[in-house]
Design a protein around this motif. Structure first.
Motif, PDB file in Angstrom:
ATOM      1  N   LYS A 215       0.827  -1.208   0.000  1.00 37.69           N
ATOM      2  CA  LYS A 215       0.000   0.000   0.000  1.00 37.69           C
ATOM      3  C   LYS A 215       0.864   1.262   0.000  1.00 37.69           C
ATOM      4  O   LYS A 215       0.578   2.228  -0.712  1.00 37.69           O
ATOM      5  N   ILE A 216       1.926   1.247   0.803  1.00 37.42           N
ATOM      6  CA  ILE A 216       2.803   2.420   0.871  1.00 37.42           C
ATOM      7  C   ILE A 216       3.479   2.653  -0.474  1.00 37.42           C
ATOM      8  O   ILE A 216       3.522   3.786  -0.989  1.00 37.42           O
ATOM      9  N   SER A 217       4.034   1.588  -1.062  1.00 33.88           N
ATOM     10  CA  SER A 217       4.717   1.759  -2.345  1.00 33.88           C
ATOM     11  C   SER A 217       3.730   2.104  -3.456  1.00 33.88           C
ATOM     12  O   SER A 217       4.078   2.834  -4.391  1.00 33.88           O
ATOM     13  N   PHE A 218       2.499   1.612  -3.356  1.00 36.77           N
ATOM     14  CA  PHE A 218       1.497   1.966  -4.360  1.00 36.77           C
ATOM     15  C   PHE A 218       1.255   3.469  -4.372  1.00 36.77           C
ATOM     16  O   PHE A 218       1.284   4.111  -5.429  1.00 36.77           O
ATOM     17  N   ILE A 219       1.032   4.060  -3.196  1.00 37.50           N
ATOM     18  CA  ILE A 219       0.740   5.494  -3.183  1.00 37.50           C
ATOM     19  C   ILE A 219       1.977   6.314  -3.548  1.00 37.50           C
ATOM     20  O   ILE A 219       1.869   7.395  -4.123  1.00 37.50           O
ATOM     21  N   ASN A 220       3.166   5.782  -3.266  1.00 38.24           N
ATOM     22  CA  ASN A 220       4.371   6.480  -3.692  1.00 38.24           C
ATOM     23  C   ASN A 220       4.575   6.392  -5.200  1.00 38.24           C
ATOM     24  O   ASN A 220       5.101   7.318  -5.819  1.00 38.24           O
TER      25      ASN A 220
ATOM     26  N   ASN B  77      10.124   1.771  -2.994  1.00 39.15           N
ATOM     27  CA  ASN B  77      10.437   2.337  -1.682  1.00 39.15           C
ATOM     28  C   ASN B  77      11.822   2.970  -1.668  1.00 39.15           C
ATOM     29  O   ASN B  77      12.006   4.087  -1.175  1.00 39.15           O
ATOM     30  N   ASN B  78      12.802   2.286  -2.209  1.00 39.00           N
ATOM     31  CA  ASN B  78      14.163   2.826  -2.237  1.00 39.00           C
ATOM     32  C   ASN B  78      14.270   4.022  -3.176  1.00 39.00           C
ATOM     33  O   ASN B  78      15.058   4.943  -2.948  1.00 39.00           O
ATOM     34  N   ARG B  79      13.464   4.016  -4.238  1.00 44.20           N
ATOM     35  CA  ARG B  79      13.498   5.116  -5.194  1.00 44.20           C
ATOM     36  C   ARG B  79      13.027   6.425  -4.562  1.00 44.20           C
ATOM     37  O   ARG B  79      13.467   7.512  -4.958  1.00 44.20           O
TER      38      ARG B  79
ATOM     39  N   GLY C 217       5.371   9.722   0.604  1.00 47.32           N
ATOM     40  CA  GLY C 217       6.486  10.352   1.303  1.00 47.32           C
ATOM     41  C   GLY C 217       7.801   9.684   0.952  1.00 47.32           C
ATOM     42  O   GLY C 217       8.000   9.232  -0.181  1.00 47.32           O
ATOM     43  N   VAL C 218       8.667   9.601   1.942  1.00 48.39           N
ATOM     44  CA  VAL C 218      10.004   9.039   1.689  1.00 48.39           C
ATOM     45  C   VAL C 218      10.014   7.523   1.829  1.00 48.39           C
ATOM     46  O   VAL C 218      11.063   6.887   1.690  1.00 48.39           O
ATOM     47  N   GLY C 219       8.866   6.913   2.111  1.00 46.10           N
ATOM     48  CA  GLY C 219       8.792   5.465   2.137  1.00 46.10           C
ATOM     49  C   GLY C 219       8.935   4.880   3.525  1.00 46.10           C
ATOM     50  O   GLY C 219       9.081   5.577   4.513  1.00 46.10           O
ATOM     51  N   PHE C 220       8.897   3.554   3.574  1.00 46.94           N
ATOM     52  CA  PHE C 220       8.930   2.853   4.856  1.00 46.94           C
ATOM     53  C   PHE C 220      10.343   2.422   5.211  1.00 46.94           C
ATOM     54  O   PHE C 220      11.219   2.308   4.363  1.00 46.94           O
ATOM     55  N   GLY C 221      10.546   2.225   6.508  1.00 49.16           N
ATOM     56  CA  GLY C 221      11.823   1.740   7.009  1.00 49.16           C
ATOM     57  C   GLY C 221      11.574   0.927   8.262  1.00 49.16           C
ATOM     58  O   GLY C 221      10.533   0.303   8.415  1.00 49.16           O
ATOM     59  N   GLY C 222      12.537   0.943   9.180  1.00 46.77           N
ATOM     60  CA  GLY C 222      12.385   0.227  10.435  1.00 46.77           C
ATOM     61  C   GLY C 222      12.917  -1.189  10.371  1.00 46.77           C
ATOM     62  O   GLY C 222      13.483  -1.619   9.370  1.00 46.77           O
ATOM     63  N   GLY C 223      12.707  -1.913  11.473  1.00 46.71           N
ATOM     64  CA  GLY C 223      13.269  -3.246  11.603  1.00 46.71           C
ATOM     65  C   GLY C 223      12.376  -4.358  11.098  1.00 46.71           C
ATOM     66  O   GLY C 223      12.747  -5.531  11.195  1.00 46.71           O
ATOM     67  N   CYS C 224      11.182  -4.032  10.554  1.00 45.94           N
ATOM     68  CA  CYS C 224      10.250  -5.093  10.156  1.00 45.94           C
ATOM     69  C   CYS C 224       9.958  -5.108   8.660  1.00 45.94           C
ATOM     70  O   CYS C 224      10.330  -6.054   7.967  1.00 45.94           O
ATOM     71  N   LEU C 225       9.272  -4.080   8.162  1.00 49.15           N
ATOM     72  CA  LEU C 225       8.782  -4.151   6.785  1.00 49.15           C
ATOM     73  C   LEU C 225       9.872  -4.433   5.757  1.00 49.15           C
ATOM     74  O   LEU C 225       9.727  -5.353   4.946  1.00 49.15           O
ATOM     75  N   PRO C 226      10.993  -3.703   5.733  1.00 52.89           N
ATOM     76  CA  PRO C 226      11.990  -3.973   4.685  1.00 52.89           C
ATOM     77  C   PRO C 226      12.543  -5.390   4.736  1.00 52.89           C
ATOM     78  O   PRO C 226      12.564  -6.108   3.725  1.00 52.89           O
ATOM     79  N   LYS C 227      12.956  -5.822   5.922  1.00 51.21           N
ATOM     80  CA  LYS C 227      13.588  -7.155   5.993  1.00 51.21           C
ATOM     81  C   LYS C 227      12.554  -8.264   5.868  1.00 51.21           C
ATOM     82  O   LYS C 227      12.855  -9.352   5.351  1.00 51.21           O
ATOM     83  N   ASP C 228      11.308  -8.017   6.307  1.00 53.40           N
ATOM     84  CA  ASP C 228      10.296  -9.064   6.220  1.00 53.40           C
ATOM     85  C   ASP C 228       9.895  -9.356   4.779  1.00 53.40           C
ATOM     86  O   ASP C 228       9.720 -10.520   4.395  1.00 53.40           O
ATOM     87  N   ILE C 229       9.725  -8.305   3.963  1.00 47.04           N
ATOM     88  CA  ILE C 229       9.331  -8.577   2.570  1.00 47.04           C
ATOM     89  C   ILE C 229      10.485  -9.229   1.813  1.00 47.04           C
ATOM     90  O   ILE C 229      10.260 -10.075   0.935  1.00 47.04           O
TER      91      ILE C 229
END
Length: 440
Positions: free
Chosen positions: A221-226, A298-300, A260-272
Motif C-alpha cells: 500500500k505504501i509503495s502503491f501510493i508512492n 520504496n528505495n526510489r 512520502g520518503v517510504g517505509f523503514g524500520g526493523g520489520c517491513l523492509p527485511k520481512d518482505i
C-alpha cells in the motif's frame, strides 16, 4: 502463571512487562548483561510511549524480573521466544541464528509442569517452515510448540500487546496436543479473550505466514501510493487529494496511503525480502515478484528526495548546509534501523554537504553512536544558516513549526516536506519555497 520471555529487546521486553501487567509471574532472559541491568532497574533501553512507567511498575510489583541465567526460567510453564531475525549479511533471507540459539539454550530447562503441558511459544517473525523444525527439536522434552506471531506497531507496542486486534495460534497437528496447547495459551491470554478479541487457531505454517503477509500488504500500500506520487509529479496532480479520494472506498481504506520518503524500520523492509527469499527456496518465487517492485519503489523515494535537495541547493552539495529534521524511521520511536531519514542524511553528507540532523528521541542515541554526525538539540538549531531544510520524520515538534518565526533561521528558506505533513499554502505565504512529495 509462571512465564519466561527469551530475548529482551523491543519485542521481548514489552511482551514481558505486559504479561506481568496481566498478573503473571514473568522472568525475562537475555544474553546482554547491560540490557538486563537496565531492565532490572526498571529503565527501558529504548523509547516507547508508555513503556517506561509500565516497566517500572511491574518490576516494583515483584511480578517481573530479568536475568542472564537460563537456569532461572526452569520453573516456568510457558516460554515465549521473542528474539530478532535480521536479514542475513549479503542476502535477503532471515537470519535464524538468534532463534536457534534461544531454543538451544532453552532445551535443557524444559521439564514437565504439574499444571499442564509446558509450552514454547514463538513470537519472532520467521520463514514459513521454521516452526515445524523447531517442534521436532523440542518434542523429546515433552514440551509443545505454539506459534503466536506478534503484530506490534512501534509507538503503540504496549497498547497492541494489552489490547491487540487479533491473536493467532499455530498449534501442533495432533488434535490432543493442539487442544492442550490451546487451553494453556488461552489461560495466558484469559484477560484478552474476555475482551472478545478475535482468536484464530491454525497450523504452524499459516501462523508463520500471517505476519509476513500482513507486512507485505502494508508495504505494498505504501509503495502503491508512492508510485502514484511519481505520476502526480509528472502530471501536476496532487497525491494527497488522490489518496483521500481512493481511501474513502471502504474496500481500500485510508491507512498506509500517505506518500512520502517510504517505509523503514526493523520489520517491513527485511520481512518482505525474507518472504521473497523463502518463496524462492520453495520454488514459488513468481508468486512474490511484485514485492521486488514494492522494495524498488520504496528505495526510489529516497533517491528522489536526495535529488530534490540537490536541485534546491543549485545542483551540487559541496559547500552547502542541509538541515534534516528526523533520524528515527517513524515518530514516537528512537529506532533508526533502515530509517529513510538517516539514509538520506548519510547520502547527502557523503556528497559533500554539511548536514545537521535533529530528532527528539533518536538524536541522543545518534550522537553517541555516530560522533561523526552533527546532531542538533532542536529543529531551530539545525535550521540555522541552512541552504535547505528536509522534514523526514513526522514528529509533532516538526509538524507544528511556525513558518513565520522560523523564516529567518535558514540562509535560504527552502522546505522539502518528505512526509507531506505541512500546509503548503501557509509555508509559501510565509516566504518559504515549499516542495512536497507528489504535490504540485
Amino acid at each position: 502463571m509462571q512465564i519466561s520471555v527469551i530475548g529482551c529487546g523491543y519485542l521481548g521486553a514489552v511482551h514481558a512487562a505486559c504479561m506481568a501487567k496481566l498478573g503473571h509471574d514473568v522472568i525475562g532472559v537475555d544474553v546482554n548483561a547491560e540490557k538486563v541491568r537496565l531492565l532490572t532497574r526498571g529503565t527501558a533501553p529504548f523509547h516507547e510511549p508508555g513503556f517506561d512507567d509500565l516497566l517500572a511498575e511491574q518490576v516494583d510489583s515483584g511480578r517481573l524480573r530479568f536475568s542472564t541465567d537460563f537456569a532461572e526460567l526452569a520453573g516456568a510453564q510457558v516460554h515465549f521466544v521473542g528474539v530478532g531475525t535480521p536479514q542475513v549479511e549479503g542476502g535477503y533471507a532471515a537470519d535464524l541464528t538468534y532463534v536457534n540459539a534461544a531454543v538451544d539454550s532453552l532445551l535443557p530447562h524444559l521439564h514437565p509442569h504439574p499444571d499442564g503441558p509446558t509450552l514454547v511459544v514463538g513470537k519472532s517473525t520467521v520463514p514459513v517452515g521454521t516452526a515445524a523444525g523447531l517442534a521436532e527439536r523440542i518434542a523429546p522434552t515433552g514440551a509443545l510448540l505454539v506459534w503466536n506471531p506478534e503484530f506490534l506497531r512501534e509507538g503503540f507496542a504496549v497498547q497492541d500487546t494489552i489490547s491487540p486486534d487479533r491473536i493467532v495460534y499455530g498449534v501442533p497437528q495432533d488434535a490432543e496436543q493442539a487442544r492442550a496447547a490451546q487451553d494453556t495459551l488461552d489461560e495466558v491470554y484469559a484477560d484478552l479473550l474476555r475482551q472478545q478479541i478475535p482468536r484464530l487457531v491454525s497450523d504452524y505454517q499459516t501462523a508463520e505466514l500471517v505476519k509476513v503477509a500482513a507486512n507485505s500488504f502494508l508495504a505494498t500500500k505504501i509503495s502503491f501510493i508512492n508510485a502514484m506520487a511519481e505520476l502526480c509529479e509528472a502530471t501536476g496532480a496532487d497525491v494527497t487529494q488522490l489518496a483521500e479520494a481512493i481511501g474513502l472506498d471502504d474496500r481500500i481504506g485510508k491507512k498506509f496511503l500517505k506518500a512520502g520518503v517510504g517505509f523503514g524500520g526493523g520489520c517491513l523492509p527485511k520481512d518482505i525480502r525474507a518472504f521473497m527469499a523463502r518463496a524462492g527456496e520453495l520454488g514459488v518465487d513468481q508468486a512474490l515478484t511484485f514485492l521486488r517492485e514494492v522494495d524498488t519503489i520504496n528505495n526510489r523515494r529516497r533517491d528522489h528526495v536526495v535529488q530534490l535537495a540537490q536541485h534546491a541547493v543549485g545542483g551540487e552539495f559541496s559547500g552547502t548546509r542541509v538541515a534534516v529534521l528526523g533520524a528515527a524511521f517513524k515518530p514516537n520511536s528512537d529506532d533508526m534501523r533502515n530509517s529513510p531519514a538517516l539514509d538520506i542524511a548519510n547520502r547527502i553528507a557523503g556528497s559533500g554537504a554539511q548536514v545537521r540532523i535533529t530528532d527528539p528521541q533518536a538524536g541522543a542515541v545518534l550522537a553517541q553512536r555516530r560522533p561523526d554526525m552533527d546532531v542538533s538539540s532542536s529543529a531551530e538549531e539545525a535550521m540555522r544558516d541552512a541552504d535547505v531544510v528536509l522534514l523526514l520524520t513526522e514528529w509533532d515538534e516538526f509538524k507544528n513549526l511556525d513558518p513565520e518565526t522560523t523564516r529567518s533561521l535558514p540562509a535560504h528558506p527552502v522546505m522539502i516536506d518528505g512526509r507531506n505533513v505541512l500546509d503548503p499554502a501557509q509555508w509559501r505565504a510565509a516566504g518559504w519555497t515549499y516542495h512536497g512529495i507528489g504535490r504540485p
